[in-house]
Design a protein around this motif. Structure first.
Motif, short mmCIF file in Angstrom:
data_model
loop_
_atom_site.label_atom_id
_atom_site.label_comp_id
_atom_site.label_asym_id
_atom_site.label_seq_id
_atom_site.Cartn_x
_atom_site.Cartn_y
_atom_site.Cartn_z
N SER A 31 32.68 60.28 61.06
CA SER A 31 34.07 60.73 61.04
C SER A 31 35.01 59.55 60.79
O SER A 31 36.07 59.73 60.20
N ALA A 32 34.61 58.35 61.25
CA ALA A 32 35.44 57.17 60.98
C ALA A 32 35.50 56.91 59.49
O ALA A 32 36.56 56.58 58.95
N ALA A 33 34.39 57.09 58.81
CA ALA A 33 34.38 56.90 57.35
C ALA A 33 35.22 57.98 56.67
O ALA A 33 35.98 57.70 55.73
N THR A 34 35.10 59.20 57.16
CA THR A 34 35.91 60.29 56.61
C THR A 34 37.40 60.04 56.86
O THR A 34 38.23 60.27 55.98
N PHE A 35 37.69 59.58 58.06
CA PHE A 35 39.06 59.25 58.40
C PHE A 35 39.63 58.18 57.46
O PHE A 35 40.74 58.30 56.96
N LYS A 36 38.84 57.14 57.23
CA LYS A 36 39.27 56.06 56.34
C LYS A 36 39.53 56.59 54.94
O LYS A 36 40.54 56.28 54.30
N ASP A 37 38.63 57.44 54.44
CA ASP A 37 38.80 58.01 53.10
C ASP A 37 40.04 58.91 53.03
O ASP A 37 40.81 58.85 52.07
N ASN A 38 40.20 59.75 54.05
CA ASN A 38 41.36 60.65 54.07
C ASN A 38 42.67 59.87 54.15
O ASN A 38 43.65 60.21 53.49
N TYR A 39 42.66 58.82 54.97
CA TYR A 39 43.87 58.02 55.11
C TYR A 39 44.19 57.26 53.82
O TYR A 39 45.35 57.18 53.41
N SER A 40 43.17 56.73 53.18
CA SER A 40 43.38 56.04 51.90
C SER A 40 43.93 57.00 50.86
O SER A 40 44.84 56.66 50.09
N LYS A 41 43.39 58.22 50.83
CA LYS A 41 43.88 59.23 49.88
C LYS A 41 45.32 59.61 50.21
O LYS A 41 46.16 59.77 49.31
N LEU A 42 45.64 59.74 51.50
CA LEU A 42 46.99 60.07 51.91
C LEU A 42 47.97 58.99 51.45
O LEU A 42 49.03 59.30 50.88
#
Length: 187
Positions: free
Chosen positions: A61-72
């Motif tokens: 989830s930390a990796a997903t969070f990082k990806d989602n935040y970068s996309k945001l």
């Protein structure tokens, strides 16, 4: 916003200030397309019901969070660029492109703000000229040769400069103040 919240009780504005701030930060911004809460905290604000739900942190989830935040952040950056382009296009409609060279004759607009308080008369001439351009700093700033009576800086923004268009075809000769005063003394 505060006026709408306090309505008939304007002296109680301090009590609703927190609600107003929360409402402002939870609303999407026109420039970014996102709410300030979403940009800063990467998610919508928690309401009273959502506070009891805790986020479990795992490496996936930390990796997903990082990806989602970068996309945001990328989306916000693109939205700001689109908004800035839209604002620039709206302003450029009213902008007049002007470029002058050293030696060109121009008319100069004198604004009240350029003079000391009390030194500018509202009945004084608004434009002076023709005056020659003596220096070009960039496409936005020029220095002109002002008459001796002007007690202001000789550097002007391009918005205050207009090209001089003579009404007849006679050649224009500019004389310095010394030669014109000596000629007047000879008469």
């Amino acid at each position: 916003m505060l006026r709408c919240l306090v309505q008939d009780h304007p002296k109680q504005w301090e009590e609703v200030l927190g609600k107003a701030e929360f409402a402002f930060n939870a609303m999407p911004n026109r420039s970014t397309g996102k709410a300030p809460f979403t940009i800063v905290y990467t998610k919508a604000p928690n309401l009273a019901v959502d506070i009891i739900v805790l986020l479990n942190c795992k490496s996936g989830s930390a990796a997903t969070f990082k990806d989602n935040y970068s996309k945001l952040l990328s989306d916000v950056r693109q939205q700001i660029i689109r908004s800035n382009q839209w604002y620039k296009a709206a302003v450029d409609i009213h902008r007049r492109p002007c470029s002058f060279q050293v030696g060109d004759l121009v008319m100069v607009h004198l604004r009240r703000e350029r003079f000391l308080p009390g030194a500018y008369s509202k009945l004084a001439k608004r434009k002076i000229g023709p005056v020659p351009i003596i220096a070009k700093f960039n496409d936005n700033a020029y220095s002109v040769e002002l008459p001796p009576g002007c007690n202001t800086s000789s550097t002007f923004n391009v918005t205050d400069i207009w090209p001089y268009n003579s009404t007849d075809d006679a050649p224009i000769t500019l004389s310095s103040s010394e030669s014109s005063s000596s000629e007047a003394g000879e008469d």
